[in-house]
Each structure stands twice: as structure tokens, then as C-alpha cells.
Design an enzyme around this catalytic site. Sequence first.
Site, PDB file in Angstrom:
ATOM      1  N   GLN A 248       6.909  -5.111   8.244  1.00 38.41           N
ATOM      2  CA  GLN A 248       7.217  -4.098   7.238  1.00 38.41           C
ATOM      3  C   GLN A 248       7.495  -2.733   7.855  1.00 38.41           C
ATOM      4  OE1 GLN A 248       4.113  -3.363   4.388  1.00 38.41           O
ATOM      5  NE2 GLN A 248       2.826  -2.271   5.841  1.00 38.41           N
TER       6      GLN A 248
ATOM      7  N   ASP B   7       9.924  -4.606  -2.510  1.00 37.80           N
ATOM      8  CA  ASP B   7       8.716  -4.034  -3.090  1.00 37.80           C
ATOM      9  C   ASP B   7       9.040  -3.140  -4.292  1.00 37.80           C
ATOM     10  OD1 ASP B   7       6.038  -3.523  -3.332  1.00 37.80           O
ATOM     11  OD2 ASP B   7       5.849  -2.308  -1.516  1.00 37.80           O
TER      12      ASP B   7
ATOM     13  N   GLU C 126       8.135  -1.091 -10.403  1.00 36.44           N
ATOM     14  CA  GLU C 126       7.311  -0.892 -11.594  1.00 36.44           C
ATOM     15  C   GLU C 126       7.152   0.580 -11.989  1.00 36.44           C
ATOM     16  OE1 GLU C 126       4.831  -0.634  -7.985  1.00 36.44           O
ATOM     17  OE2 GLU C 126       6.089  -2.246  -8.750  1.00 36.44           O
TER      18      GLU C 126
ATOM     19  N   ASP D  13      -1.255  -5.769  -4.495  1.00 41.28           N
ATOM     20  CA  ASP D  13      -2.232  -5.164  -3.588  1.00 41.28           C
ATOM     21  C   ASP D  13      -3.669  -5.399  -4.030  1.00 41.28           C
ATOM     22  OD1 ASP D  13       0.043  -4.259  -2.382  1.00 41.28           O
ATOM     23  OD2 ASP D  13      -0.124  -2.214  -3.163  1.00 41.28           O
TER      24      ASP D  13
ATOM     25  N   HIS E  61      -1.136 -10.281   5.796  1.00 39.24           N
ATOM     26  CA  HIS E  61      -0.809  -8.850   5.701  1.00 39.24           C
ATOM     27  C   HIS E  61      -1.931  -8.099   6.422  1.00 39.24           C
ATOM     28  CE1 HIS E  61       0.471  -4.976   4.382  1.00 39.24           C
ATOM     29  NE2 HIS E  61       1.198  -5.388   3.342  1.00 39.24           N
TER      30      HIS E  61
END
Length: 850
Positions: free
Chosen positions: A430, A553, A556, A630, A699
Site C-alpha cells: 500500500q 479504498d 464512503e 478497519d 495487513h
Amino acid sequence: METIKITKKHHKHLNNPFPSTPKSLPLIQGSLAFNCEKLSSHQIFTIGNDFEILWSSNNGGYLSISHQSKPARPLWSSIPGKAFVSAALAETLVEESRGSFVIKDRHIHLLCQDQTIDDIRVINDQFHFDGPFTLHQNVQFPLVLITGWIFSKKIKKTNQNYVIYNKKDIQFETKAGYWLLFDQKTSHQIGFELKLGQPNFAIRQRRMGRIRIRKRKLGWCWSLTRPKGFVRISSTETENQPAAELKIPIPQHREFNRVFLTYSSEENERFYGFGEQFSHMDFKGKRVPIFVQEQGIGRGDQPITFAANLVSYRAGGDWSTTYAPSPFYMTSKMRSVYLQGYDYSVFDLTRVDRVQIQIHGNSVQGRILHGNSPCELIEHFTETIGRPPELPDWIVSGAVAGMQGGTDAVRRVWDALRSYQVPVSAFWLQDWVGQRETLIGSQLWWNWEVDTTRYKGWKQLLKDLNAHHVKVMTYCNPCLAPSHEKPNRRRNLFEEAKRLDILVKDKNGEQYLVPNTAFDVGMLDLTHPDTASWFKQVLQEMVEDGVRGWMADFGEGLPVDAILYSSEDPISAHNRYPELWAQINREFVEEWKDKCIGTKREDTEEDLVFFMRAGFRDSPKWGMLFWEGDQMVSWQANDGIKSAVVGLLSSGLSGYAFNHSDIGGYCAVNLPLIKYRRSEELLLRWMELNAFTTVFRTHEGNKPSFNSQFYSNQQTLSHFARFAKVYRAWKFYRIKLVKEASQKGLPVCRHLFLHYPDDDKVQRLSYQQFLVGTEILVVPILDKGKKKVRVYFPVGETSTWQHIWTEKIFTGQGSEAWVEAPIGYPAVFVKADSIVGETFRKNLRNSDIL
């Protein structure tokens, strides 16, 4: 009159850590009247070829819709004697803070809770249709059109929030016409569309009239709560008076902004779905808001929710906040409804005998589904909203190692993984865009091009990994940060987008700079016709370097006061935005595939994939793969490892067939008094859990040095290798399930309700256990220090279950057993003597796992 107020809370840094529940309208309850001269006591009307609607005057009158294959089983029913259509005009307050939103109802200016049915008409062809609807060419006749009025039968000032005029014996009466159309969409779906006329006001002076009780000879019939029968209000009860003489101002409201649909439910009926939900599986007894937003930090788990709310307004979220809601549900009684459109809505399930859907708008469209099982309902639902494509073989073949640090760090970890013989599909990097230091630590540069200082020899790294069939995945989102301070940039994407005028604007027509953690960003206006082609060119440069996947990603956080090119309502556009974001990414994937046809790159190894967290109802059509966002690095229920299981299963019931979570969670906290750190035990148990999801991806989290990582030590590397091999061992079955998902919409990971819907114990399960397809039962350890689990074997399964580690057979439908599950040996079962079970165990033996 202004009916919406938006308050920004981005920069409020000391807040109430225990925010109150947002104010909302109470459940609206109205009565029903019907025209006895036009409607007989019992009538059945045909809708299309497969559905019928029953009208009965019993108990005050009700409607019931059923499929003709099972006319005795209602798919939808109104409540006898009660209004099923109501409307209001109310003020809305929206509070916004860095991707978190709270929508509150304020003053009610107008309420029409009561309803009449004037007529129920069967429409056999378009030439005899005069309703306010546009009929499509492929409409299936006959249709059924219900018409009548909604109104306020009694108007009185019962609450300080009600602004309705009363003056001694003078009162307003308000009414509006409605049209409710039912039509068959498919052999298992019936559509409904509701439209309202404009409110009509009259001022009347009350007189003492008479109420006559009659039976069958009446024009209008009312349901009474106590004395059963019909009453007619005498025409002498009221008399119109000119408004000017009374000197009372008539409210000038052009249209409603709240619509309520109310219908029946059974006391023991359980409600599942509503998109990706993290705290609950069954929503009976709750009010479920449908609005895309940040899921929150903690979502009610303490003490982290307290801390998050304190430092950032409502950043903690609650049980209902989610990245990917959907206005869809199915029930334990095999009933299913979903709304079309993107208006904010609330599903009120707080009453045991009814459902009330509140829609922020002045019209409603939706569908009622027929199915004989949960699997059929999902299949019929996704038949319309869309299903994902089959995933590339490489993404489901081995582990996806998420890490950061640059070229040397990747090569070092790659060497370690090879020494432990870990089957690796890809590295997910990332930080490929580089990092910068901000007030809160190291953060990515949101300028979507490779940072050649951090990743020296980028193309060679990708080439070397690809030679060993290991892909590279990256990261992007629909926001751009000004990058004029970045020393080694080649392009400034923010400035390019600004010049092209493809960024979202504020109310002043300027580029909307949206606060995001420690810096502000511009958001792409995905409704602008030039945005898609420009961003696809950004993706094109990325994949030409050799990248084969990426995290898409965010999506929203569109501000609800944004000005868009399309000029559409920003609140509705807010819910649509993640679908548009997925659509651009998906179109690029398909265009890339088309370009590869007939070239040496025409190879499934070259297929692209992206994964995202934000979504709405139709996201399964556009998104290829989802992840759950998350989670905290904790064992807690609302935002830890348990919530990852709930999100996985609830989204699967809502059409999200391919989903997974970050192994180990994401959000760590290192405050003086509050610390959340990913422990080694949590990491190992999360590896065991995710070895049985669609994708096995790690992650590092928001604080890599604070967390245990898969490469931290010999124990973590050995465990990672072991469960990457477990994941690989059922690839043959995963490929089959991926294909089935693309054809039927069924999820890879399944709540037991999908296959054992009549088992009451199964209906009450949450995160405790789940199925992979139909053949593998997984009961993960989700609590610190636990080394055994209680397993439930459902009623309705004729096969016995075999424990994969000991080969022990468990019999007895509806039975429970305690099973040992030390680290490295999670409680996993296969159907005894099944081909899937035998092949899975054979592959485990070949990998020296058994």
C-alpha cells in the site's frame, strides 16, 4: 422553508464521549378506511403470471400478496385496519465529521398518518393506464393499481415538534392522493412503486355532528378498535371556512420528504441482511439506518469508543455504522423486501407485529421476493442487482502478504517466506506511493504513482516476483491530496484533476477540500463524464508497470452538501458514490481484459482484480472482491475479531459473495491510558479464521511496529506457512464456490441459516461458527486464552461430521460437543465420506499438515 441543515464537526476536538442516540421520528401509526361501494369484502387480483394480491375487508381491511405456487403463504401483508402508506414533512439535521455522519429528525411540519383506499384496479394494457408512472416496454400485465388518500383524521398539537395550526375550534385538515402500483418483474419478484400527490390543505370549523353506525350500506368504512363494525362520519360534521376570514396562514409545502411503509411481521420472525453489518445477525427489535459511512473506531466496545468519541466527533461509531449497508433483508419466514434508489432509509423493527420503513423522499420503489429457501432468495435478489465475476485464479491460490517498507524490505520478507515454503500469490504494497510525516505519524501520499525513491527498481522488482508467479498489488482511492511538496513526483494528480474540473465542488463552486486525518483532499466527481477516462489512464500506467491488483479504498465519505456535475441530491449521491467508484474500477478491469485478447498477455495469470470496502445495494454487480475495513486489533465483539465474522456472514446474506478481513485486524492504539496492540495470539487465531475465507491476506495495520506481524519471528512465520497451506488445500473447492457465486450469487462463507433455516438454534447463531459452501464447518477460536470450543451440529443434516485433525465422527442432529482447539488446530469439520472432505484431507496430508 429549509428542511435540511448540515453541521460540520471536523475540527471539534473535545466532544461528549457518550453521544446520545440520534433523534428520530416515532413509529407512525395510522388507521385505514376503504370505499365499501367499490371494494367487495373479498377479492383476489392477479399480478403478472405468477403473483396475486388478496383484498379482505375483515378486521378493518387488509392486503396480502402471495406467489401463485403457494397462495396460502403471504410474502407481504398489511396490518388489518391500519394504514400501510403514510407521509410527513420534517426537518433533517445532518452532522458530519471526517466520514462519520449522523442524521437526525427534527420538527415535523406536516403529518398524514391515516389512509383511505378508493379503488383497486387491474390494468391489462397500457392503453387503460392513467397513473403517474412510466411503464417500461417489457412490463408484464396485468398490473394492480391502488389509489386513495393519506390525511390527518385528527389534528392536534401533541408535541412541541409538531407545527400544525390549531385555533380554538378551527383546525387544518391535510390530505394528499397516492398511487401504489404492483407489477411482476420476474417469476420470483414483484415490484412496487409509490407516488404521492402534493399536500392539499383545508380549514374547517367543527360542529357537533352525528356518528352513525352502519354495516354494509356505507360509502366509507372505518375500523374501530373496540366496537367492531363500520362507521360513517356525517357530512354535517364540518364546514369549510375561508382562510382569509380566519386570518390563519396556510403552510406552503410543495411536497413530502418522508414516506412510511408499514406492514405486518410475526413475533418470532428473525430479520437478516441489511448489507455488511458487524454487531448483529438478527435485527428484530432494532431500528436499522441505511447510510454509507465510516464504521467507527470501537463501535461500542470500550474503552476505545470513549476515547475515539472524545477526540473526534462521534468517531467511535455504534452498532449500526457500516461501510456497506443495503436496504435489503430476508426473514426466517422466507420473506424478503428491498428498496431501489439511494434515498436514506430506516427499517424500524422495534414492534413485534410490524415493520415500518421510513424513506427520506417523496416516492418509493422496491421489490418483494419469493423463494422457498434462503439460498433461493439470494439467487433471486442477485439476479437483479448483479453478481461478481469469477476471480482470477492467482488471487485464490495462496497468501497475499501485505507489507510496507520499500524494495529491500519486500525482498527480505520474500526470502523468508520462501525459506518457510509459504505458498504466496501476491505482495500487497500500500505504500507504493511513498510516505510523508504528518502530525499523527507516517501517512501515504495520495498521488497515485510509484515513489521510485522508496521503491527503487520498481519494475525489476515486479518482474522478479512475477517470474515466480507472485503478483504485486497496490493501493488507491477516489481522493487526491495536493502533492506540490513531494520531492520526487512526476505528476501532480490533484492539480490535473483541478484543471479538468473533475473534483467535487462546495456550495460556492470551488473545489471541495475534505478533511481527512491530518490533511485535506479533493474528491473525484464520479458523475462527471470526464472523470472515468482520466482515472482509468492513471490505472493504466500502474498496470503497465506490472501491477495486477489493488485496494480501491474509501468511497464512503462524499460530503452531503457537495455540488456534483449531475446536480443530483447529494444525500442520495452519497449512497450511490461507492457503486460509481466500483464501476470505474471494474470497467477498467474489463477493458484491460479486452485489450489482452489475441495478444501474448491473454493469460489468466495476467487478469486484474481490485478489492474495496465501501458499498451499497448494487455493489456486488461492480465490485470484484470486498474486505471488511478497519477492525480493531482486539478480541472484542463490535469491532474486533468477532465482528469480522459477523460482517463476513451478514454481507454474504446480502449478495456480497466474496469478502474477507485483514488478518490480525487494522487499528492499533497507543495512548497513555488506552492501548490496543495486536498480540501474537490474536494474529495466529486470525490466520486460522481467514484460512477459510475467500482471500488469505495480511495487513501490517496502522502502527506496524506496535503489532505482531506474520514475519515477526519463527512462530509467526511457521504458523503463517501452515495456514497458507491449509488455505491452498481447499483451493479445488474454493474455485467451485467462486464459480457458483458468479452464477447464483451465493457466498463462499455462509451463515448456517442458508442451509438449515428451520433450526431455531441456527437462527440464533452469530459469530460462533459458519460454513464454507455446504461441506466444511468452521468453529473458530475468538477469545483470548481459549483452547476449546462448543460446536453445534444442526438439525436437517443427514450426513455426519468428521473432525479433520482427529477423524472423529460426530453424529446427532441438534447436538452440541466441546472440541479441543489448541493453536494450530482450529475446530474444522467436513461431511464424512464426502468427496470434498476426502480431497481436502488428502491435500493436507500432501502438505504435511496432517
